[in-house]
Design a protein around this motif. Structure first.
Motif, PDB file in Angstrom:
ATOM      1  N   LEU A   9       5.308   7.070   7.982  1.00  0.00           N
ATOM      2  CA  LEU A   9       5.306   7.341   6.531  1.00  0.00           C
ATOM      3  C   LEU A   9       6.335   8.425   6.182  1.00  0.00           C
ATOM      4  N   ARG A  12       9.847   6.930   6.192  1.00  0.00           N
ATOM      5  CA  ARG A  12      10.174   6.217   4.942  1.00  0.00           C
ATOM      6  C   ARG A  12      10.800   7.187   3.936  1.00  0.00           C
ATOM      7  N   GLU A  83       6.353   8.149  -5.548  1.00  0.00           N
ATOM      8  CA  GLU A  83       7.437   7.287  -5.039  1.00  0.00           C
ATOM      9  C   GLU A  83       6.890   5.897  -4.718  1.00  0.00           C
ATOM     10  N   THR A  87       7.914   2.473  -6.810  1.00  0.00           N
ATOM     11  CA  THR A  87       8.559   1.350  -6.113  1.00  0.00           C
ATOM     12  C   THR A  87       7.584   0.192  -5.871  1.00  0.00           C
ATOM     13  N   ARG A  88       6.413   0.254  -6.483  1.00  0.00           N
ATOM     14  CA  ARG A  88       5.375  -0.778  -6.349  1.00  0.00           C
ATOM     15  C   ARG A  88       5.047  -1.058  -4.877  1.00  0.00           C
ATOM     16  N   ASN A  89       5.066   0.009  -4.098  1.00  0.00           N
ATOM     17  CA  ASN A  89       4.795  -0.114  -2.666  1.00  0.00           C
ATOM     18  C   ASN A  89       3.385   0.350  -2.317  1.00  0.00           C
ATOM     19  N   LEU A  91       0.390  -0.737  -2.903  1.00  0.00           N
ATOM     20  CA  LEU A  91      -0.545  -1.713  -2.332  1.00  0.00           C
ATOM     21  C   LEU A  91      -0.217  -1.987  -0.879  1.00  0.00           C
ATOM     22  N   ASN A  92       1.096  -2.089  -0.574  1.00  0.00           N
ATOM     23  CA  ASN A  92       1.480  -2.338   0.822  1.00  0.00           C
ATOM     24  C   ASN A  92       0.948  -1.247   1.730  1.00  0.00           C
ATOM     25  N   VAL A  93       0.971  -0.002   1.234  1.00  0.00           N
ATOM     26  CA  VAL A  93       0.498   1.125   2.040  1.00  0.00           C
ATOM     27  C   VAL A  93      -1.028   1.102   2.134  1.00  0.00           C
ATOM     28  N   PHE A  94      -1.700   0.830   1.010  1.00  0.00           N
ATOM     29  CA  PHE A  94      -3.163   0.874   1.008  1.00  0.00           C
ATOM     30  C   PHE A  94      -3.803  -0.312   1.740  1.00  0.00           C
ATOM     31  N   VAL A  95      -3.056  -1.401   1.923  1.00  0.00           N
ATOM     32  CA  VAL A  95      -3.633  -2.510   2.695  1.00  0.00           C
ATOM     33  C   VAL A  95      -3.098  -2.513   4.130  1.00  0.00           C
ATOM     34  N   ALA A  96      -2.339  -1.484   4.474  1.00  0.00           N
ATOM     35  CA  ALA A  96      -1.887  -1.321   5.862  1.00  0.00           C
ATOM     36  C   ALA A  96      -2.912  -0.423   6.575  1.00  0.00           C
ATOM     37  N   THR A 261      -5.580  -1.410  -8.022  1.00  0.00           N
ATOM     38  CA  THR A 261      -4.603  -2.502  -8.070  1.00  0.00           C
ATOM     39  C   THR A 261      -3.892  -2.548  -9.415  1.00  0.00           C
ATOM     40  N   THR A 265       0.201  -2.061  -9.612  1.00  0.00           N
ATOM     41  CA  THR A 265       1.077  -3.180  -9.957  1.00  0.00           C
ATOM     42  C   THR A 265       1.573  -3.118 -11.395  1.00  0.00           C
TER      43      THR A 265
ATOM     44  N   LEU B  82      -7.609  -4.012   9.464  1.00  0.00           N
ATOM     45  CA  LEU B  82      -6.260  -4.098   8.867  1.00  0.00           C
ATOM     46  C   LEU B  82      -5.162  -4.130   9.926  1.00  0.00           C
ATOM     47  N   SER B  93       6.175  -5.039  -4.021  1.00  0.00           N
ATOM     48  CA  SER B  93       7.487  -5.127  -3.389  1.00  0.00           C
ATOM     49  C   SER B  93       7.645  -3.976  -2.414  1.00  0.00           C
ATOM     50  N   VAL B 106       9.814   0.837   9.026  1.00  0.00           N
ATOM     51  CA  VAL B 106       8.697   1.722   8.641  1.00  0.00           C
ATOM     52  C   VAL B 106       7.365   0.986   8.844  1.00  0.00           C
ATOM     53  N   TYR B 111       2.296  -0.484  11.827  1.00  0.00           N
ATOM     54  CA  TYR B 111       1.446  -1.472  12.501  1.00  0.00           C
ATOM     55  C   TYR B 111       1.513  -1.375  14.024  1.00  0.00           C
TER      56      TYR B 111
END
Lengths: 266, 263
Positions: A9, A12, A83, A87-89, A91-96, A261, A265, B82, B93, B106, B111
């Motif tokens: 993280l 990034r 950030e 960048t609408r990222n 959700l990607n972080v919270f579902v990782a 969500t 989004t 997960l 995105s 990243v 993962y």
């Protein structure tokens, strides 16, 4: 806590700073402007007055640089979160597979990097332009620095929690929250200057107050107050626990209300 | 009635209910997703698909009911689950200000992917987008961006993949490529996929089984072909429109049977 996840993280954000030099400029621009204004103002007053002014210059410049430690640490946490929103990222972080503690630890790490860059630049400029050496505080600089950074992290968590709850409409809080406490933490003046007197109790309940009071004591007497340091550490532990609980509570509430969500989004 | 599926259950919802201000967005929603299966979640806007997907991803907490993946309760074992899952949505995105390889690196590190650079190269090649490796993510076209998102979703060789409208806003050529890749990855890895789409061609081509949602409830379930036959519609799209417009349960065979029984 998985350090691989935390380092990923942080990586990034490093990529982000390397790719966008303008972000580095943002880190330095305002602190430099502030340093120049405060520095020239105090020099002007010094030239036109007599007495104890050299010490006051030292207080002001020291306070200014140390205040930036709080502000940058708070920004590190709040802006790192934003950030991901911008960048609408998110959700990607919270579902990782990222724990809340890992997410926060990464924002703390980004905060630390931001502080190191800002303080390094400010210290060099203060030395070159005003012959103020922040390292004159000696080894005491480190405990001051650490305490203020932790206070900044706590404020960052509170800012992020408020943004989580009220969405992007509350974004301005990312910049405003540290300034809510600034008048009370005796950055540029002693606690005794705060009026009415009952506000001094509020001031003493805030961890940065003890750091700024301690800094003034070191600069004027050369003595490091372990009592003030102890108060700062103790109060910071309480503040971190409170801020962490508020963040966790808000995160659970946004999940319960299904706001995460929508927020991520929009 | 079809025989019970003996394959391992990867994802299971038990009487999942989610209320917003007294309105049930999901109403006792139950299903099982098996290893190697692609399950389509269909319904009009507001039918409950997104709420279901958000609950399954742990982004929204259900009001009641249970969610299990790999036999573990989702809320208690979120991180463990997960690690074995991944997700891609047309509505999220990757950070637009990073290069494609930086974003993928990243997430590969998050993962815990072994030999991440090699894996990234493999996926970019599979998606036919190796040339985008050093491009700024925010400057990609919708089709390119979707394929990069799918690379991210395949990074950890997930056993459970959730794809939310992966072909939305893609031209027919790219949509066809995406469908083929999803199907290929699913065959090669035998992973379970939960797939939402408004594109019925997607569903017919990709999904083994379909669940139709209406007002948060399952109104039909079966293979795409079974559903068309049972509802006496001309196509899956016909069934979709009927359900979306009047919400009637168009299971004609079931209705006929019920009528006969009542007589």
């Amino acid at each position: 806590m998985n350090f691989r996840v935390v380092s990923a993280l942080i990586l990034r954000h490093l990529f982000l700073y390397i790719r966008s030099p303008m972000r580095l400029v943002e880190l330095i621009f305002w602190p430099v402007v502030e340093l120049l204004i405060w520095g020239y103002l105090t020099m002007f007053i010094q030239e036109n007055t007599t007495g104890d002014f050299p010490r006051i210059i030292t207080y002001l410049l020291g306070a200014m640089i140390l205040w930036d430690v709080i502000f940058r640490a708070q920004q590190g946490v709040a802006i790192s979160f934003l950030e991901d929103v911008w960048t609408r990222n998110l959700l990607n972080v919270f579902v990782a597979p990222v724990r809340t503690s890992e997410f926060l630890a990464a924002t703390f790490g980004v905060g630390l990097l931001r502080i190191l860059i800002t303080v390094a630049v400010l210290s060099m400029m203060a030395l070159a332009l005003y012959s103020f050496n922040v390292f004159k505080l000696g080894w005491t600089l480190l405990p001051f620095f650490m305490n203020l950074m932790v206070s900044g992290w706590a404020l960052g968590m509170i800012s992020t929690a408020l943004i989580l709850r009220w969405g992007q409409a509350a974004e301005s809080l990312a910049w405003a929250v540290p300034f809510f406490i600034q008048p009370l933490v005796a950055v540029f003046y002693p606690v005794s200057a705060i009026k009415p007197e009952w506000l001094q109790s509020v001031s003493l309940a805030l961890p940065p107050t003890h750091v700024f009071e301690g800094m003034r004591e070191v600069l004027s007497t050369g003595v490091f107050s372990w009592e003030k340091f102890g108060w700062a550490v103790g109060l910071n532990i309480v503040f971190m626990a409170i801020a962490g609980s508020i963040f966790a509570w808000m995160l659970t509430m946004t999940r319960k209300r299904g706001l995460l969500t929508k927020f991520a989004t929009q | 009635m079809s025989a019970p599926d003996s394959r391992e259950v990867i994802l299971e919802a038990r009487a999942l209910t989610r209320e917003f201000d007294g309105v049930k967005a999901l109403d006792a929603f139950s299903f099982k997703l098996h290893r190697g299966e692609v399950l389509g979640l269909l319904g009009a806007n507001g039918a409950g698909k997104t709420t279901a997907m958000n609950c399954l991803l742990g982004l929204t907490l259900p009001s009641s009911g249970g969610l299990y993946a790999f036999g573990l309760e989702l809320q208690k074992h979120r991180i463990e689950i997960l690690r074995r899952a991944n997700f891609s949505s047309a509505y999220t995105s990757l950070p637009g200000n990073l290069l494609v390889w930086q974003n993928l690196l990243v997430f590969a590190r998050i993962y815990g992917v072994r030999e991440p650079r090699k894996r990234i190269d493999e996926l970019l090649e599979m998606m036919e987008i190796s040339h985008l490796r050093k491009r700024v993510t925010g400057q990609l076209s919708a089709g390119e961006s979707t394929r990069v998102n799918l690379c991210k979703a395949f990074l950890n060789k997930p056993e459970l993949l959730m794809l939310d409208e992966p072909t939305a806003s893609l031209d027919p050529d790219i949509a066809d490529k995406v469908r083929k890749v999803v199907r290929r990855v699913q065959r090669d890895s035998n992973c379970a996929i939960l797939y939402t789409s408004h594109n019925m061609k997607d569903i017919e081509e990709v999904c083994d089984r379909v669940i139709f949602l209406h007002k948060g409830k399952i109104v039909m379930e079966g293979t795409p072909m079974e559903i068309v036959e049972r509802s006496e519609g001309a196509s899956l799209e016909d069934v979709f429109i009927k359900i979306a417009r009047d919400g009637e349960i168009v299971d004609a065979a079931a209705a006929k049977l019920a009528k006969e029984e009542s007589v």
